[in-house]
Enzyme design. Sequence first.
Site, short mmCIF file in Angstrom:
data_model
loop_
_atom_site.label_atom_id
_atom_site.label_comp_id
_atom_site.label_asym_id
_atom_site.label_seq_id
_atom_site.Cartn_x
_atom_site.Cartn_y
_atom_site.Cartn_z
N SER A 134 -1.39 -0.64 3.13
CA SER A 134 -1.93 -1.10 3.14
C SER A 134 -2.19 -1.83 1.60
O SER A 134 -3.56 -1.32 1.13
CB SER A 134 -2.21 -1.77 4.51
OG SER A 134 -1.63 -2.19 5.67
N GLU A 135 -2.52 -2.56 1.25
CA GLU A 135 -3.05 -3.09 -0.18
C GLU A 135 -4.01 -4.66 0.41
O GLU A 135 -3.32 -5.44 1.26
CB GLU A 135 -1.89 -4.02 -1.23
CG GLU A 135 -1.79 -2.10 -1.42
CD GLU A 135 -0.33 -2.26 -2.61
OE1 GLU A 135 0.42 -1.23 -2.82
OE2 GLU A 135 -0.05 -3.33 -3.38
N PRO A 136 -4.77 -4.85 -0.82
CA PRO A 136 -5.04 -6.07 -0.46
C PRO A 136 -4.39 -7.50 -1.10
O PRO A 136 -4.29 -8.39 0.52
CB PRO A 136 -6.13 -6.69 -2.08
CG PRO A 136 -6.57 -5.31 -2.03
CD PRO A 136 -5.11 -4.27 -1.66
N GLY A 177 -0.19 -6.42 3.72
CA GLY A 177 -0.58 -6.26 4.95
C GLY A 177 0.76 -5.94 5.50
O GLY A 177 1.18 -5.42 5.30
N TRP A 198 -7.98 -1.30 3.65
CA TRP A 198 -8.15 -1.06 4.78
C TRP A 198 -7.31 0.76 5.36
O TRP A 198 -6.97 0.84 6.46
CB TRP A 198 -7.65 -2.41 6.06
CG TRP A 198 -7.65 -3.50 5.73
CD1 TRP A 198 -9.08 -4.14 5.76
CD2 TRP A 198 -7.13 -4.64 5.34
NE1 TRP A 198 -9.09 -5.94 5.10
CE2 TRP A 198 -7.54 -5.72 4.75
CE3 TRP A 198 -5.72 -4.43 4.13
CZ2 TRP A 198 -7.31 -6.44 3.83
CZ3 TRP A 198 -5.43 -5.30 3.86
CH2 TRP A 198 -5.78 -6.72 3.58
N THR A 213 -7.59 3.79 7.65
CA THR A 213 -8.40 4.21 8.61
C THR A 213 -8.83 5.84 7.92
O THR A 213 -7.59 5.92 7.46
CB THR A 213 -7.85 4.00 9.53
OG1 THR A 213 -7.01 2.80 9.94
CG2 THR A 213 -8.38 4.80 10.84
N GLU A 263 3.72 5.34 15.66
CA GLU A 263 2.31 4.98 15.85
C GLU A 263 2.41 3.68 16.83
O GLU A 263 0.82 3.59 17.31
CB GLU A 263 2.53 4.85 14.31
CG GLU A 263 0.66 3.83 13.36
CD GLU A 263 0.62 2.93 13.14
OE1 GLU A 263 -0.44 2.35 13.32
OE2 GLU A 263 1.75 1.76 12.70
N ARG A 264 3.16 3.07 16.60
CA ARG A 264 2.90 1.86 17.41
C ARG A 264 3.09 2.21 19.26
O ARG A 264 2.83 1.53 19.77
CB ARG A 264 4.38 0.85 17.24
CG ARG A 264 4.50 0.18 15.72
CD ARG A 264 2.72 -0.18 15.44
NE ARG A 264 3.42 -0.79 13.95
CZ ARG A 264 2.30 -1.23 13.16
NH1 ARG A 264 1.35 -0.38 12.96
NH2 ARG A 264 2.22 -1.79 11.86
N ARG A 315 -22.45 -4.37 42.82
CA ARG A 315 -23.05 -5.97 42.90
C ARG A 315 -22.42 -6.76 44.08
O ARG A 315 -21.41 -6.96 44.65
CB ARG A 315 -22.82 -7.00 41.44
CG ARG A 315 -23.46 -8.37 41.88
CD ARG A 315 -24.77 -8.53 41.55
NE ARG A 315 -24.94 -9.83 41.50
CZ ARG A 315 -25.37 -10.55 40.65
NH1 ARG A 315 -24.53 -10.66 39.18
NH2 ARG A 315 -25.05 -11.56 40.60
#
Length: 334
Positions: free
Chosen positions: A133-135, A138, A165, A167, A257-258, A283
């Site tokens: 990704s780049e600015p 995406g 972005w 990781t 990955e997905r 509770r």
Amino acid sequence: GVGIGSSPPDHPHCVSSVYYCALRQFAEQEVDPQAADFNRDERMNVPLFRRLGELGLLGLTAQEQFGGSGMDATSACIVHEELAAADPAFCLSYLAHSLLFVNNLARNATDDQMARFLPGACSGEKIGGMCMSEPDAGTDVLSMRARAEAVDGGSAFEITGTKMWITNGTVDGTTTSDVFLVYAKTGPPQDRGGMSLFVVEKGTPGFGLGQQIKDKCGMRASLTAELVFDRCRVPRDNLVGGEGQAVKCMMRNLEIERLCLAAMSCGIARRSVEAMANYSTQRSSFGKPLSSFGQIQRLVGESFAKMSAGRAYLYDVASRTDLDQDPEGGGGGG
């Protein structure tokens, strides 16, 4: 408390029940207790991350001759589900390393390249990531602007551009991580394809950390960064998959990955249902635990059903995903 889970799916090359139990024990006893502190402070737990290498998890889907464990897509989903149930941020860093870097190399690199880069990544000596990704690119990743120009008669490439972005872009907030797979255009600027994939190592001249992206709303223990390439020179030997062939590498790797991002979602959902069920027993209202009321039982039951349906779908797709078959050829997850 109420524990919700199941044994691992029965599938060739999948983790064994003994390994599965050890994995869950590791997640519950070592990953879960540190999650709140490291997420609160926006720090990556690097020593614990390297422990994943000792357990054979960092190279889960890589070939055994290069330090990997030779497991399949189902195994990858199991590991991501368990780690995400304990600490989603820690698991996200694991995904970036084990899939976006290690699995990408294991599926697309030459034997020489795998021998150079996989052993250190599988052991945890090196921490890696992937730069896509780049600015301004995406979701529309094929519009990326980073370029790699051939120099020195084609024996090297110079990469120029910014990746955003990322990781595992940094693990300490001051320097880059150890090694990355970087996508850059090598074809004509107007060509939406024409991308190539390169291995870029920490310390390569022209490659550096732009900034750590701080104050994220979530996944805070997984560090995210901007990485800058200023005529960053890499040898042709670091070109993965052939010049102009990176779109194929990208699609081949994004498939798993997905799938494992979905596994992470299942782990988070399972932990959420466990929290619901536990709270309903702890509770009390009108002198009785909440779990005794039909409305609460319905909410917990419906949540459990949705979570179970998601898991069933996930592992059905995983069981039909062949990591060594090109998506173009019809492989992968039906």
